[in-house]
Design a protein around this motif. Structure first.
Motif, PDB file in Angstrom:
ATOM      1  N   PHE A  23       0.821  -1.210   0.000  1.00  0.00           N
ATOM      2  CA  PHE A  23       0.000   0.000   0.000  1.00  0.00           C
ATOM      3  C   PHE A  23       0.858   1.264   0.000  1.00  0.00           C
ATOM      4  N   ASP A  24       0.308   2.310  -0.595  1.00  0.00           N
ATOM      5  CA  ASP A  24       0.797   3.672  -0.395  1.00  0.00           C
ATOM      6  C   ASP A  24      -0.163   4.325   0.585  1.00  0.00           C
ATOM      7  N   TRP A  25       0.380   4.881   1.675  1.00  0.00           N
ATOM      8  CA  TRP A  25      -0.463   5.445   2.727  1.00  0.00           C
ATOM      9  C   TRP A  25      -0.498   6.962   2.577  1.00  0.00           C
ATOM     10  N   GLU A  26      -1.694   7.476   2.278  1.00  0.00           N
ATOM     11  CA  GLU A  26      -1.802   8.926   2.059  1.00  0.00           C
ATOM     12  C   GLU A  26      -1.652   9.707   3.356  1.00  0.00           C
ATOM     13  N   PHE A  27      -2.161   9.138   4.464  1.00  0.00           N
ATOM     14  CA  PHE A  27      -2.064   9.816   5.766  1.00  0.00           C
ATOM     15  C   PHE A  27      -1.386   8.875   6.766  1.00  0.00           C
ATOM     16  N   PHE A  28      -0.128   8.582   6.513  1.00  0.00           N
ATOM     17  CA  PHE A  28       0.583   7.604   7.332  1.00  0.00           C
ATOM     18  C   PHE A  28       0.688   8.055   8.791  1.00  0.00           C
ATOM     19  N   PHE A  29       0.649   9.374   9.016  1.00  0.00           N
ATOM     20  CA  PHE A  29       0.822   9.891  10.386  1.00  0.00           C
ATOM     21  C   PHE A  29      -0.279   9.397  11.328  1.00  0.00           C
ATOM     22  N   VAL A  30      -1.396   8.922  10.785  1.00  0.00           N
ATOM     23  CA  VAL A  30      -2.494   8.427  11.624  1.00  0.00           C
ATOM     24  C   VAL A  30      -2.019   7.277  12.507  1.00  0.00           C
ATOM     25  N   PHE A  31      -1.060   6.491  12.004  1.00  0.00           N
ATOM     26  CA  PHE A  31      -0.574   5.346  12.776  1.00  0.00           C
ATOM     27  C   PHE A  31       0.120   5.781  14.074  1.00  0.00           C
ATOM     28  N   TYR A  32       0.563   7.027  14.112  1.00  0.00           N
ATOM     29  CA  TYR A  32       1.212   7.503  15.346  1.00  0.00           C
ATOM     30  C   TYR A  32       0.229   7.660  16.499  1.00  0.00           C
ATOM     31  N   THR A  33      -1.074   7.584  16.208  1.00  0.00           N
ATOM     32  CA  THR A  33      -2.073   7.694  17.286  1.00  0.00           C
ATOM     33  C   THR A  33      -2.360   6.349  17.945  1.00  0.00           C
ATOM     34  N   ILE A  34      -1.848   5.259  17.377  1.00  0.00           N
ATOM     35  CA  ILE A  34      -2.104   3.930  17.954  1.00  0.00           C
ATOM     36  C   ILE A  34      -1.614   3.835  19.401  1.00  0.00           C
ATOM     37  N   PRO A  35      -0.404   4.317  19.735  1.00  0.00           N
ATOM     38  CA  PRO A  35       0.018   4.268  21.148  1.00  0.00           C
ATOM     39  C   PRO A  35      -0.933   5.034  22.066  1.00  0.00           C
ATOM     40  N   VAL A  36      -1.539   6.111  21.548  1.00  0.00           N
ATOM     41  CA  VAL A  36      -2.496   6.872  22.366  1.00  0.00           C
ATOM     42  C   VAL A  36      -3.719   6.019  22.676  1.00  0.00           C
ATOM     43  N   VAL A  37      -4.191   5.287  21.669  1.00  0.00           N
ATOM     44  CA  VAL A  37      -5.353   4.413  21.867  1.00  0.00           C
ATOM     45  C   VAL A  37      -5.026   3.322  22.882  1.00  0.00           C
ATOM     46  N   LEU A  38      -3.841   2.750  22.765  1.00  0.00           N
ATOM     47  CA  LEU A  38      -3.426   1.716  23.731  1.00  0.00           C
ATOM     48  C   LEU A  38      -3.349   2.292  25.143  1.00  0.00           C
ATOM     49  N   LEU A  39      -2.860   3.526  25.243  1.00  0.00           N
ATOM     50  CA  LEU A  39      -2.769   4.179  26.549  1.00  0.00           C
ATOM     51  C   LEU A  39      -4.156   4.398  27.154  1.00  0.00           C
ATOM     52  N   LEU A  40      -5.133   4.747  26.321  1.00  0.00           N
ATOM     53  CA  LEU A  40      -6.503   4.946  26.810  1.00  0.00           C
ATOM     54  C   LEU A  40      -7.085   3.645  27.346  1.00  0.00           C
ATOM     55  N   PHE A  41      -6.823   2.547  26.661  1.00  0.00           N
ATOM     56  CA  PHE A  41      -7.305   1.253  27.150  1.00  0.00           C
ATOM     57  C   PHE A  41      -6.637   0.891  28.475  1.00  0.00           C
ATOM     58  N   LEU A  42      -5.347   1.191  28.586  1.00  0.00           N
ATOM     59  CA  LEU A  42      -4.635   0.915  29.830  1.00  0.00           C
ATOM     60  C   LEU A  42      -5.212   1.735  30.978  1.00  0.00           C
ATOM     61  N   LEU A  43      -5.498   3.012  30.725  1.00  0.00           N
ATOM     62  CA  LEU A  43      -6.086   3.868  31.763  1.00  0.00           C
ATOM     63  C   LEU A  43      -7.466   3.362  32.160  1.00  0.00           C
ATOM     64  N   LYS A  44      -8.246   2.935  31.160  1.00  0.00           N
ATOM     65  CA  LYS A  44      -9.577   2.406  31.453  1.00  0.00           C
ATOM     66  C   LYS A  44      -9.486   1.178  32.363  1.00  0.00           C
ATOM     67  N   TRP A  45      -8.510   0.329  32.090  1.00  0.00           N
ATOM     68  CA  TRP A  45      -8.352  -0.873  32.911  1.00  0.00           C
ATOM     69  C   TRP A  45      -7.916  -0.521  34.338  1.00  0.00           C
ATOM     70  N   LEU A  46      -6.955   0.405  34.444  1.00  0.00           N
ATOM     71  CA  LEU A  46      -6.473   0.802  35.772  1.00  0.00           C
ATOM     72  C   LEU A  46      -7.571   1.448  36.591  1.00  0.00           C
ATOM     73  N   ILE A  47      -8.332   2.334  35.959  1.00  0.00           N
ATOM     74  CA  ILE A  47      -9.415   3.010  36.680  1.00  0.00           C
ATOM     75  C   ILE A  47     -10.502   2.007  37.065  1.00  0.00           C
TER      76      ILE A  47
END
Length: 349
Positions: A23-47
């Motif tokens: 694939f050619d990714w037109e907005f490849f920078f979107v993948f940089y938000t994946i760690p943020v999503v993982l962090l949100l799940f971690l916070l949800k679990w901790l809380i």
């Protein structure tokens, strides 16, 4: 029209490394938000572990066992994580692009005019002058792409060996099998006749540029037309002439005597005439004394005489984000279904 594979969105091949690499990714920078999503799940679990109500049960320690069904409580979260991941992949806009390049050029017609007189057997070039010239001519032809090239050979007479053609394999065959010292019976060096034959081949050419490359190692000693007159005739047809004088000055090796010792002969070259021919033909004269110098001259001419190539590019882009949107929708529906079942209500130990 989209490729049929787009409609096979349910195939697991869309999640293979090879698919992602293609694939050619037109907005490849979107993948940089994946760690943020993982962090949100971690916070949800901790809380959740701190605020979730717990039911105290008094049991002997030996009776406390973790049942496999307790892991089912992770299914809804996993489905939601997959939903978000599919949406992020879709937002990154996976694409495949096919680029079609159409090329066309204002072709050049080139006549290679090669001396095959007896003196071309002299061995100041390796293995001799003619073989060096043949090898260099072959390399020159291989560097062209869309130009028509013809072959003229001469000694006491001039002979058109090949018409102007883009069939380079045919030219290679002529060079390898047809060019030798015995091809023309009359001895001598008919430079004027050779230019005339080359001109006759190109006089009806409608190419944007017409070029003649004349390679010789001697004086004009044969033929029925003067070299200068022949050059003027070529110039009248807008033919540019490059002349190459081949051979070292002074004594040069030529065969062996009865005892196997090398013979030496005095080399002469009418450099003045070759210079004048090039001047009339609006080209250049070169004097070469070894294989490397000869190859360099042909490379230089190759750079000078390049066809004007024009390109038209077409891009056909296919988007693949709908596939991952559909997968995201499927995972989301499964998430809703799991939230409405016992799966999300299993007690945690």
């Amino acid at each position: 029209m989209l490729d049929e594979s787009v409609y096979k969105w349910f195939s697991l091949e869309w999640f293979t490394p090879s698919a992602f690499k293609s694939f050619d990714w037109e907005f490849f920078f979107v993948f940089y938000t994946i760690p943020v999503v993982l962090l949100l799940f971690l916070l949800k679990w901790l809380i959740g572990t701190r605020v979730k109500q717990k039911l105290p049960v008094a049991l002997p320690k030996k009776e406390i066992q973790k049942h496999w069904t307790s892991y089912l409580r992770f299914i809804p979260n996993a489905l939601m994580a997959l939903t978000l991941l599919m949406l992020l992949i879709a937002l990154a806009r996976p694409q495949r692009t096919n680029e079609l390049v159409e090329q066309w050029s204002e072709g050049i017609d080139i006549a290679l005019v090669i001396d095959i007189s007896e003196s071309m057997q002299i061995e100041d070039f390796k293995p001799n002058r003619l073989e060096a010239a043949k090898r260099t001519a072959r390399d020159f032809i291989s560097g062209r792409s869309q130009d028509r090239i013809g072959l003229v050979i001469f000694s006491g007479d001039a002979y058109s060996l090949s018409p102007l053609t883009t069939d380079y394999e045919l030219l290679y065959k002529f060079i390898d099998e047809e060019i030798d010292f015995n091809k023309i019976e009359n001895r001598g060096t008919a430079i004027g006749s050779a230019i005339a034959v080359g001109t006759n081949r190109m006089r009806e050419s409608e190419a944007a540029s017409k070029v003649m490359i004349l390679l010789s190692d001697g004086d004009n000693t044969a033929g029925n037309i003067d070299p200068i007159t022949a050059a003027e005739l070529a110039a009248a047809y807008d033919i540019k002439i490059y002349t190459i004088g081949i051979g070292k000055e002074g004594k040069v090796p030529y065969g062996k005597d009865f005892f196997g010792r090398t013979n030496y002969v005095e080399n002469t070259l009418d450099e003045t005439t070759l210079r004048e021919i090039a001047k009339i033909g609006s080209g250049q004269f070169y004097r070469v004394s070894d294989n490397e110098a000869l190859a360099n001259v042909f490379e230089l001419i190759d750079q000078y005489e390049k066809a004007e190539i024009k390109e038209t590019r077409y891009k056909n882009t296919t988007d693949f984000y709908p596939i991952y949107v559909k997968w995201g929708l499927l995972f989301f529906l499964l998430f809703l279904a799991s939230k409405s079942t016992f799966v999300s209500n299993i007690l945690e130990d």
